[in-house]
Design an enzyme around this catalytic site. Structure first.
Site, PDB file in Angstrom:
ATOM      1  N   TYR A 257       0.851  -1.199   0.000  1.00 42.44           N
ATOM      2  CA  TYR A 257       0.000   0.000   0.000  1.00 42.44           C
ATOM      3  C   TYR A 257       0.886   1.248   0.000  1.00 42.44           C
ATOM      4  CZ  TYR A 257      -2.886   3.748   1.888  1.00 42.44           C
ATOM      5  OH  TYR A 257      -3.513   4.951   2.082  1.00 42.44           O
TER       6      TYR A 257
HETATM    7  O1  UGB Z   1      -2.177   6.859   7.797  1.00 43.89           O
HETATM    8  C1  UGB Z   1      -2.242   6.142   6.834  1.00 43.89           C
HETATM    9  O2  UGB Z   1      -1.661   6.388   5.822  1.00 43.89           O
HETATM   10  C2  UGB Z   1      -3.012   4.870   6.878  1.00 43.89           C
HETATM   11  O3  UGB Z   1      -3.913   4.934   7.993  1.00 43.89           O
HETATM   12  C3  UGB Z   1      -4.619   3.752   8.216  1.00 43.89           C
HETATM   13  O4  UGB Z   1      -3.725   2.692   8.500  1.00 43.89           O
HETATM   14  P1  UGB Z   1      -3.372   2.385   9.999  1.00 43.89           P
HETATM   15  O5  UGB Z   1      -2.710   3.538  10.630  1.00 43.89           O
HETATM   16  O6  UGB Z   1      -2.646   1.088  10.010  1.00 43.89           O
HETATM   17  O7  UGB Z   1      -4.828   2.281  10.634  1.00 43.89           O
HETATM   18  P2  UGB Z   1      -5.633   1.054  11.276  1.00 43.89           P
HETATM   19  O8  UGB Z   1      -5.643  -0.097  10.373  1.00 43.89           O
HETATM   20  O9  UGB Z   1      -6.914   1.593  11.747  1.00 43.89           O
HETATM   21  O10 UGB Z   1      -4.731   0.688  12.541  1.00 43.89           O
HETATM   22  C4  UGB Z   1      -4.590   1.619  13.617  1.00 43.89           C
HETATM   23  C5  UGB Z   1      -3.709   1.041  14.671  1.00 43.89           C
HETATM   24  O11 UGB Z   1      -4.318  -0.106  15.241  1.00 43.89           O
HETATM   25  C6  UGB Z   1      -3.418  -1.201  15.226  1.00 43.89           C
HETATM   26  N1  UGB Z   1      -4.195  -2.429  15.085  1.00 43.89           N
HETATM   27  C7  UGB Z   1      -4.795  -2.702  13.921  1.00 43.89           C
HETATM   28  C8  UGB Z   1      -5.562  -3.838  13.768  1.00 43.89           C
HETATM   29  C9  UGB Z   1      -5.688  -4.722  14.863  1.00 43.89           C
HETATM   30  O12 UGB Z   1      -6.355  -5.767  14.793  1.00 43.89           O
HETATM   31  N2  UGB Z   1      -5.066  -4.406  16.013  1.00 43.89           N
HETATM   32  C10 UGB Z   1      -4.310  -3.282  16.174  1.00 43.89           C
HETATM   33  O13 UGB Z   1      -3.766  -3.038  17.234  1.00 43.89           O
HETATM   34  C11 UGB Z   1      -2.461  -0.914  14.096  1.00 43.89           C
HETATM   35  O14 UGB Z   1      -1.212  -1.521  14.343  1.00 43.89           O
HETATM   36  C12 UGB Z   1      -2.376   0.586  14.136  1.00 43.89           C
HETATM   37  O15 UGB Z   1      -1.377   0.989  15.037  1.00 43.89           O
HETATM   38  C13 UGB Z   1      -5.455   3.434   6.998  1.00 43.89           C
HETATM   39  O16 UGB Z   1      -6.138   2.198   7.191  1.00 43.89           O
HETATM   40  C14 UGB Z   1      -4.645   3.369   5.745  1.00 43.89           C
HETATM   41  O17 UGB Z   1      -5.506   3.215   4.648  1.00 43.89           O
HETATM   42  C15 UGB Z   1      -3.761   4.584   5.591  1.00 43.89           C
HETATM   43  O18 UGB Z   1      -4.520   5.671   5.170  1.00 43.89           O
END
Ligand code: UGB
Length: 461
Positions: A257
Site C-alpha cells: 500500500y
Molecule cells: O495513515 C495512513 O496512511 C493509513 O492509515 C490507516 O492505517 P493504519 O494507521 O494502520 O490504521 P488502522 O488499520 O486503523 O490501525 C490503527 C492502529 O491499530 C493497530 N491495530 C490494527 C488492527 C488490529 O487488529 N489491532 C491493532 O492493534 C495498528 O497496528 C495501528 O497501530 C489506513 O487504514 C490506511 O488506509 C492509511 O490511510
C-alpha cells in the site's frame, strides 16, 4: 453359354438415383442459403441494437477528435453503466452538480466521493458554494451499503455521484467533455495497509494504473485542472526520525500500500514535469470519524466491543506500545480545502506544458500520537463496556509501529491546524455509530419491553 445380364433395370435405377441426388442437393443448397440468410439477419439486428444503445455516448466521449481507442474493457464497462451515461438527463445531472453557486467558485471532480474522506469533502465544498461531481466505483472492499448510504446523503445535498471506475478512460474523458473542471480532488484508492498482502493487484490497479489514467485525461483537458490527491503517512515506512517531516526519507515503504502511494508521488512529479499539471499530495495520518471506514481498527474495535468479541491489540516486537497520530475527519477536510484553495492553475493545455507548475506534498496529521491501548480505553469509556483485549505482537503484515506528523508546512501554506483530540473525535464517532446502526433504538426498545413486562407483572400481581 450364359446369357449376358439384363442391365436395363440397373441403368434406370442409377439414372433415378442421380436425379434424386440432384434434386436433394438443390433443396439442401436452398435450405442452407435460407439458414445463412436468417443467421446474417439476426447478427445484423443484434449489432444494430447494440450500437444504437452504446454508440452515441461513446462517440460523444471523443469530443470531436478521436484521441483514444476503446478497449473491450472500456466498451463493456461503458455499456454496463449504460442506463443513461451520456444521455441528456445524465448530462444535466452532471452539469447541475458541478456548477458552482458562488462567484469564482470551483468546479471539482471528487474521485472516491462515496468513500469516507470523499463524502465529507464533497459536502464541505458543496456547502460553501462550489460545484462538486462525485465519481465512485462502489467496490466491495468493505460494506457497499455504507457507501450507498453516503451516496444518499450526498444526493440530499445535491451532489451527484457517477458510478464508474478510474480505469474507465472513455468515461473520464466524457466527464471532462461535459464539464470544464477547475480542480480534481482525487481520493479514490485501494486503502488499507494489511489487505495489500491478500490482494496486491487491487493496489496496483487503483493506486497506480487508475491514477495514471486520471492524469492522462487531466493532462489532455482544456483547461487542465489543478489536482489535489491523497497520499499517505505510510510512505514514511521504516523512517525513524520523529516527528515525520516532508523532508524525511520515504524510500523504505513497509507495505505494498505504502509503495503504491509512494509511486503515486513519483508519478505526480512526472506529470508535473512533462505536462505542467499542478499537483498537491496530502499525506493523511490515520483519519477517523463519523461515516468512517469499517476496515480500520477504531471502527471494528467498536463493533467487536459492543458484540462482546475479543480484539487484537498490537504491540511491537520489542514489547513497546504501537501508536498512531489519529487525525479527526473535520481537521483533514479543512486541510483538503486549504490545499484546493491554494492550488495554482496548471500551466499546460491540450497535453503540452507551457511553463513550470506547482508541485507540493504536505503532512495532514494531528501532531499527537496515541497508543492503541489508549484508543481502546477511550472506546471502553464511551461504550460503557470492557473490551476483551488480546495483546499480541504485531504480525509482519506491513504495519509500522509509530506515526507522528510535523504539520508546520501545511500550517505555513494554508493555515492547517488540527483542533480535535482523540477523545473528542471518538465521542463524535461513537455517537454516529450507535445512531447509524440503530443501536440506541435497539437498547431503547429493549428497555421499553422490559418496562412493559414489569408493568404487566405488577398489574397481575
Ligand atoms: O495513515 C495512513 O496512511 C493509513 O492509515 C490507516 O492505517 P493504519 O494507521 O494502520 O490504521 P488502522 O488499520 O486503523 O490501525 C490503527 C492502529 O491499530 C493497530 N491495530 C490494527 C488492527 C488490529 O487488529 N489491532 C491493532 O492493534 C495498528 O497496528 C495501528 O497501530 C489506513 O487504514 C490506511 O488506509 C492509511 O490511510
Amino acid at each position: 453359354m450364359a446369357s449376358p445380364p439384363d442391365t436395363s433395370k440397373t441403368i434406370k435405377l442409377e439414372r433415378y438415383n442421380s436425379y434424386l441426388r440432384r434434386v436433394n442437393s438443390t433443396k439442401l443448397l436452398n435450405a442452407s442459403s435460407k439458414l445463412l440468410f436468417r443467421a446474417t439477419l439476426l447478427v445484423a439486428l443484434v449489432l444494430i441494437f447494440f450500437f444504437t444503445i452504446n454508440y452515441p455516448p461513446l462517440s460523444d466521449h471523443m469530443g470531436g477528435g478521436a484521441h483514444h481507442v476503446h478497449t473491450t474493457h472500456n466498451f463493456l464497462s461503458s455499456a454496463f453503466y449504460g442506463g443513461g451515461v451520456g444521455g441528456t438527463a445524465w448530462e444535466k445531472q452532471v452539469r447541475h452538480s458541478s456548477t458552482p453557486k458562488r462567484p469564482n467558485g470551483m468546479s471539482v471532480l471528487v474521485t472516491g466521493a462515496a468513500g469516507f474522506v470523499g463524502t465529507h469533502c464533497s459536502l464541505a465544498l458543496k456547502k460553501r458554494g462550489d460545484g462538486v461531481l462525485g465519481l465512485d466505483n462502489f467496490n466491495s472492499y468493505y460494506d457497499p451499503s455504507l457507501k450507498r448510504a453516503r451516496q444518499a446523503l450526498l444526493k440530499r445535498h445535491e451532489v451527484f455521484v457517477v458510478e464508474g471506475d478510474l480505469n474507465d478512460e472513455p468515461l473520464l474523458t466524457k466527464l471532462f467533455d461535459v464539464v470544464p473542471f477547475t480542480h480534481i480532488l482525487h481520493l479514490a484508492a485501494q486503502a488499507g495497509v494489511r489487505y495489500a498482502m491478500q490482494n496486491p493487484q487491487s493496489y496496483v490497479s487503483s493506486n497506480i494504473a487508475g491514477f495514471v489514467n486520471l492524469l492522462e485525461v487531466a493532462k489532455r483537458a482544456n483547461p487542465q485542472p489543478s489536482i489535489v490527491w491523497a497520499s499517505s503517512s505510510s510512505v514514511y515506512g521504516l523512517n525513524t526520525e520523529n516527528p515525520f517531516s516532508e523532508l524525511h526519507r520515504t524510500d523504505q515503504p513497509a507495505s505494498l500500500y505504502a509503495a503504491t502511494k509512494k509511486a503515486g508521488e513519483e508519478i505526480a512529479h512526472t506529470y508535473n514535469h512533462i505536462y505542467g499539471l499542478a499537483l498537491t499530495g496530502l499525506r493523511f495520518f490515520t483519519v477517523y470519524g463519523p461515516w468512517g471506514r469499517p476496515d480500520m481498527a477504531y471502527f471494528f474495535f467498536t463493533k467487536d466491543i459492543l458484540q462482546g468479541k475479543p480484539i487484537d491489540v498490537y504491540k511491537t516486537v520489542d514489547d513497546k506500545e504501537v501508536a498512531r497520530d489519529f487525525t479527526y475527519i473535520d481537521d483533514v477536510v479543512k486541510g483538503c480545502l486549504g490545499a484546493l484553495d491554494t492550488a495554482e492553475k496548471s500551466t499546460g493545455s491540450g497535453g503540452k506544458k507551457k511553463g513550470p507548475a506547482q508541485l507540493r506534498i504536505y503532512n495532514l496529521g494531528n501532531t499527537s500520537p496515541v497508543p492503541v491501548g489508549k484508543l481502546v480505553s477511550i472506546l471502553e469509556g464511551l461504550l460503557g463496556t470492557k473490551a476483551k483485549k488480546h495483546v499480541i505482537k504485531m504480525p509482519r503484515n506491513g504495519d509500522v509501529p509509530y506515526t507522528h506528523a510535523n504539520v508546520s508546512l501545511a500550517y505555513k501554506d494554508f493555515g492547517y491546524k488540527p483542533t480535535t483530540d482523540l477523545a473528542s473525535g471518538l465521542r463524535k464517532f461513537v455517537k454516529w455509530y450507535v445512531s447509524y446502526y440503530g443501536i440506541e433504538t435497539r437498547v431503547k426498545r429493549e428497555m421499553d419491553i422490559n418496562k412493559k413486562i414489569s408493568h404487566q407483572t405488577e398489574e397481575s400481581g
